[in-house]
Write a protein that holds these residues in place. Sequence first.
Motif, PDB file in Angstrom:
ATOM      1  N   GLY A 135       0.955  -1.119   0.639  1.00 22.34           N
ATOM      2  CA  GLY A 135       0.060  -0.544  -0.257  1.00 22.34           C
ATOM      3  C   GLY A 135       0.603   1.453  -0.049  1.00 22.34           C
ATOM      4  O   GLY A 135       1.255   1.076   0.123  1.00 22.34           O
ATOM      5  N   CYS A 136       0.292   2.192  -0.923  1.00 17.05           N
ATOM      6  CA  CYS A 136       0.890   3.651  -0.801  1.00 17.05           C
ATOM      7  C   CYS A 136       0.957   4.399   0.233  1.00 17.05           C
ATOM      8  O   CYS A 136      -0.447   4.421   0.662  1.00 17.05           O
ATOM      9  CB  CYS A 136       0.943   4.159  -1.946  1.00 17.05           C
ATOM     10  SG  CYS A 136       1.163   6.484  -2.525  1.00 17.05           S
ATOM     11  N   GLU A 137       1.914   4.820   1.799  1.00 16.24           N
ATOM     12  CA  GLU A 137       2.115   5.370   2.440  1.00 16.24           C
ATOM     13  C   GLU A 137       1.602   6.696   2.214  1.00 16.24           C
ATOM     14  O   GLU A 137       1.123   7.303   3.261  1.00 16.24           O
ATOM     15  CB  GLU A 137       3.071   5.193   3.048  1.00 16.24           C
ATOM     16  CG  GLU A 137       3.530   3.646   3.848  1.00 16.24           C
ATOM     17  CD  GLU A 137       4.616   3.665   4.922  1.00 16.24           C
ATOM     18  OE1 GLU A 137       4.612   4.818   4.971  1.00 16.24           O
ATOM     19  OE2 GLU A 137       4.930   2.307   4.969  1.00 16.24           O
ATOM     20  N   THR A 138       1.393   7.101   1.405  1.00 10.53           N
ATOM     21  CA  THR A 138       1.536   8.837   0.806  1.00 10.53           C
ATOM     22  C   THR A 138      -0.326   9.350   0.818  1.00 10.53           C
ATOM     23  O   THR A 138      -0.538  10.044   1.902  1.00 10.53           O
ATOM     24  CB  THR A 138       1.892   9.552  -0.365  1.00 10.53           C
ATOM     25  OG1 THR A 138       3.206   9.418  -0.284  1.00 10.53           O
ATOM     26  CG2 THR A 138       1.854  10.993  -0.478  1.00 10.53           C
ATOM     27  N   CYS A 139      -0.532   8.317   0.395  1.00 10.36           N
ATOM     28  CA  CYS A 139      -2.146   8.456  -0.226  1.00 10.36           C
ATOM     29  C   CYS A 139      -2.941   7.480   0.611  1.00 10.36           C
ATOM     30  O   CYS A 139      -4.468   7.546   0.762  1.00 10.36           O
ATOM     31  CB  CYS A 139      -1.798   8.597  -1.273  1.00 10.36           C
ATOM     32  SG  CYS A 139      -2.271   6.536  -2.685  1.00 10.36           S
ATOM     33  N   GLU A 140      -2.839   6.535   1.266  1.00  6.01           N
ATOM     34  CA  GLU A 140      -2.636   5.521   1.798  1.00  6.01           C
ATOM     35  C   GLU A 140      -4.063   4.355   0.752  1.00  6.01           C
ATOM     36  O   GLU A 140      -4.997   4.479   1.768  1.00  6.01           O
ATOM     37  CB  GLU A 140      -3.963   5.844   3.470  1.00  6.01           C
ATOM     38  CG  GLU A 140      -2.480   5.911   3.773  1.00  6.01           C
ATOM     39  CD  GLU A 140      -3.183   7.217   5.630  1.00  6.01           C
ATOM     40  OE1 GLU A 140      -4.536   7.326   5.015  1.00  6.01           O
ATOM     41  OE2 GLU A 140      -2.553   6.868   6.470  1.00  6.01           O
ATOM     42  N   PRO A 192      -3.267  12.916  -8.899  1.00  3.84           N
ATOM     43  CA  PRO A 192      -2.974  12.089  -9.258  1.00  3.84           C
ATOM     44  C   PRO A 192      -2.464  11.864  -8.059  1.00  3.84           C
ATOM     45  O   PRO A 192      -1.137  12.660  -7.813  1.00  3.84           O
ATOM     46  CB  PRO A 192      -2.539  10.915 -10.071  1.00  3.84           C
ATOM     47  CG  PRO A 192      -3.119  11.766 -10.900  1.00  3.84           C
ATOM     48  CD  PRO A 192      -3.224  13.400 -10.174  1.00  3.84           C
ATOM     49  N   CYS A 193      -1.637  11.022  -6.690  1.00  8.10           N
ATOM     50  CA  CYS A 193      -1.121  10.932  -5.558  1.00  8.10           C
ATOM     51  C   CYS A 193       0.597  10.580  -6.499  1.00  8.10           C
ATOM     52  O   CYS A 193       0.701   9.400  -7.195  1.00  8.10           O
ATOM     53  CB  CYS A 193      -0.988   9.781  -4.824  1.00  8.10           C
ATOM     54  SG  CYS A 193       0.649   9.418  -3.274  1.00  8.10           S
ATOM     55  N   ALA A 194       1.257  11.418  -6.491  1.00  8.13           N
ATOM     56  CA  ALA A 194       3.114  11.404  -6.912  1.00  8.13           C
ATOM     57  C   ALA A 194       4.014  10.641  -6.584  1.00  8.13           C
ATOM     58  O   ALA A 194       4.759   9.804  -7.511  1.00  8.13           O
ATOM     59  CB  ALA A 194       3.514  12.886  -6.431  1.00  8.13           C
ATOM     60  N   THR A 195       3.702   9.810  -5.421  1.00  7.02           N
ATOM     61  CA  THR A 195       4.173   8.755  -5.288  1.00  7.02           C
ATOM     62  C   THR A 195       4.192   7.388  -5.495  1.00  7.02           C
ATOM     63  O   THR A 195       4.978   6.870  -5.874  1.00  7.02           O
ATOM     64  CB  THR A 195       4.274   8.381  -3.556  1.00  7.02           C
ATOM     65  OG1 THR A 195       4.468   9.206  -2.323  1.00  7.02           O
ATOM     66  CG2 THR A 195       5.220   7.533  -2.984  1.00  7.02           C
ATOM     67  N   CYS A 196       3.181   7.315  -5.538  1.00 12.46           N
ATOM     68  CA  CYS A 196       2.351   5.580  -6.728  1.00 12.46           C
ATOM     69  C   CYS A 196       1.452   5.876  -7.599  1.00 12.46           C
ATOM     70  O   CYS A 196       1.374   4.867  -8.433  1.00 12.46           O
ATOM     71  CB  CYS A 196       1.014   5.029  -5.603  1.00 12.46           C
ATOM     72  SG  CYS A 196      -0.150   5.938  -5.673  1.00 12.46           S
ATOM     73  N   GLN A 197       1.889   6.772  -8.353  1.00 13.33           N
ATOM     74  CA  GLN A 197       1.395   7.858  -9.546  1.00 13.33           C
ATOM     75  C   GLN A 197      -0.353   7.388  -9.477  1.00 13.33           C
ATOM     76  O   GLN A 197      -0.440   6.886 -11.124  1.00 13.33           O
ATOM     77  CB  GLN A 197       1.780   6.386 -10.799  1.00 13.33           C
ATOM     78  CG  GLN A 197       3.494   7.528 -11.208  1.00 13.33           C
ATOM     79  CD  GLN A 197       4.280   7.239 -10.448  1.00 13.33           C
ATOM     80  OE1 GLN A 197       4.935   6.138 -10.231  1.00 13.33           O
ATOM     81  NE2 GLN A 197       5.327   8.007 -10.257  1.00 13.33           N
TER      82      GLN A 197
HETATM   83 ZN    ZN Z   1       0.101   7.454  -3.112  1.00 15.67          ZN
END
Ligand code: ZN
Length: 368
Positions: A135-140, A192-197
């Motif tokens: 899971g992406c921690e930035t956007c959960e 869109p979240c930059a960490t996970c595109q």
């Molecule tokens: Zn994300």
Amino acid sequence: MTDHYEVLGVARDASPDDIKKAYRRLARQLHPDVNPGDDAAERFKLVTHAYDVLSDPDQRARYDMGGDGGGLGGGGFGGFGDIFETFFGGGGGARAGRPRSRRERGQDALVKVSLELGDVVFGVHRDIEVDTAVGCETCEGSCCQPGTAPVTCDICHGSGHVQRQVRSLLGNVVTSQPCSVCQGYGTTIPYPCATCQGQGRVRSRRTVSLDIPAGVETGLRLQLPGSGEVGPAGGPNGDLYIEISVAPHDAFSREGDDLLATLEVSMPDAILGTTTTITSLDGPVDLEIRPGVQAGDVLTIKGRGITPLRGSQRGDLRVGVHVVTPTRLDAKERALIEDFARRTKAPAPRLSEFHQGLFAKLRDRFRH
Ligand code: ZN
Ligand code: ZN
């Protein structure tokens, strides 16, 4: 259970391209928009599922190895959903008129683990590295930049579909097509979240701590539910499968829960008897060889075999005796043996029941 290759009418070694072509051809015949019969709908489902499995290299490999590939879920990074869209636009199940969910179950993962025979006797602890999605921690898992949210799609007004009339050989056909703007989700993600595109998950290497039980064997798969990759947009995890392979051992081979080995005994030791220490997988074991032991006799050491996968009673270690005949004698030794033969009135060779060498003889004795 239906064979996915048969369903698509392709050979087991068909190339990805052949599989794709076969699927397109069948899908054109069977797609519910073209062919409204129940039979066609049922076949369309089978064909789609077969394609779902065989078009994904991981799933196909798993299927070929005997995994059923069923319920393994398409989707995933560049998975089935995308290809389906290319043909018909519309993710699996999205035709029901509802927008499709960004959340999907993650794919299963398969990791191969190589063990020594000793690991199988006692069970073993392993830390296994798994390349997977977490899971992406930035956007959960929301796929959105923190503080932003998906917005309803302007084009399909949130339904995920647009209706279109298509003229075909069969007359005018109304098709429901996935909205190309939101890809059928009914919403778009403006930031869109930059960490996970905007995927809601990222690739990562993870260590899984695992107690492998005693008694496993090559080809066995241990299933760790929920330890596969996390799904897109925070979807549930797939499962992790650990496939066991056991390296051959120099001395011991496995038969059921027993271990088998051969013990080479010199001619004098076979005649006079001796004691020796063998190195079992448990460590040293003293072994008594009775005077007059015969080639093919089996010495059984109780409880030094393998602990069965289900159970606690260990099998035995069985050692087949192989008497080694001296091949190089000097004149003195030769004279001694000749004298021995005369004194013992050694009988001439005589016919007896046929057996195919030591191993056949060993097998026979093990059986009785
Ligand atoms: Zn994300
Ligand atoms: Zn839309």
